[in-house]
Design an enzyme around this catalytic site. Structure first.
Site, PDB file in Angstrom:
ATOM      1  N   ARG A  75       0.828  -1.215   0.000  1.00  0.00           N
ATOM      2  CA  ARG A  75       0.000   0.000   0.000  1.00  0.00           C
ATOM      3  C   ARG A  75       0.863   1.266   0.000  1.00  0.00           C
ATOM      4  O   ARG A  75       0.609   2.185  -0.784  1.00  0.00           O
ATOM      5  CB  ARG A  75      -0.954   0.013   1.192  1.00  0.00           C
ATOM      6  CG  ARG A  75      -2.057  -1.043   1.065  1.00  0.00           C
ATOM      7  CD  ARG A  75      -2.966  -1.047   2.273  1.00  0.00           C
ATOM      8  NE  ARG A  75      -2.177  -1.368   3.466  1.00  0.00           N
ATOM      9  CZ  ARG A  75      -2.546  -1.100   4.714  1.00  0.00           C
ATOM     10  NH1 ARG A  75      -3.689  -0.496   4.956  1.00  0.00           N
ATOM     11  NH2 ARG A  75      -1.781  -1.439   5.728  1.00  0.00           N
TER      12      ARG A  75
ATOM     13  N   ASN B 165      -6.053  -2.997   1.806  1.00  0.00           N
ATOM     14  CA  ASN B 165      -5.962  -4.450   1.930  1.00  0.00           C
ATOM     15  C   ASN B 165      -7.368  -5.020   2.014  1.00  0.00           C
ATOM     16  O   ASN B 165      -8.260  -4.403   2.602  1.00  0.00           O
ATOM     17  CB  ASN B 165      -5.195  -4.840   3.198  1.00  0.00           C
ATOM     18  CG  ASN B 165      -3.706  -4.645   3.076  1.00  0.00           C
ATOM     19  OD1 ASN B 165      -3.170  -4.555   1.971  1.00  0.00           O
ATOM     20  ND2 ASN B 165      -3.023  -4.573   4.198  1.00  0.00           N
TER      21      ASN B 165
END
Length: 90
Positions: free
Chosen positions: A19, A37
């Site tokens: 990320r 996620n």
């Protein structure tokens, strides 16, 4: 012209700074959107931008950061949502 895509990335993509690396790449390419996620172990991205930077961003998603092992990227074009920046969602 601004394009929008949703990307679902699977493989070893959680716990490898995916990320944070995605946000860094998006900011570098002036791509806007979100990354988060998913409970199934994948990473979900919504990205918007000009066609060429967006293509480069998608290409990067097929590899991700050095510790990642991307098995699959599912790319789905969609309607723009008017993101003004790129953010990491929890």
């Amino acid at each position: 012209m601004i394009k929008h895509v949703s990307i679902r990335i699977s493989g070893k993509v959680q716990g490898v700074f995916f990320r944070a690396s995605t946000k860094t790449k998006a900011d570098e390419l002036l791509v806007r959107g979100i990354v988060r996620n998913e409970p199934d172990g994948s990473v979900y991205v919504e990205a918007e931008g000009e066609e060429e930077p967006l293509k480069k961003f998608i290409q990067w998603c097929y590899q991700g950061p050095p510790a990642a092992s991307v098995r699959q990227c599912e790319i789905t074009p969609g309607e723009g949502k008017g993101y003004t920046d790129f953010s990491i969602r929890r």
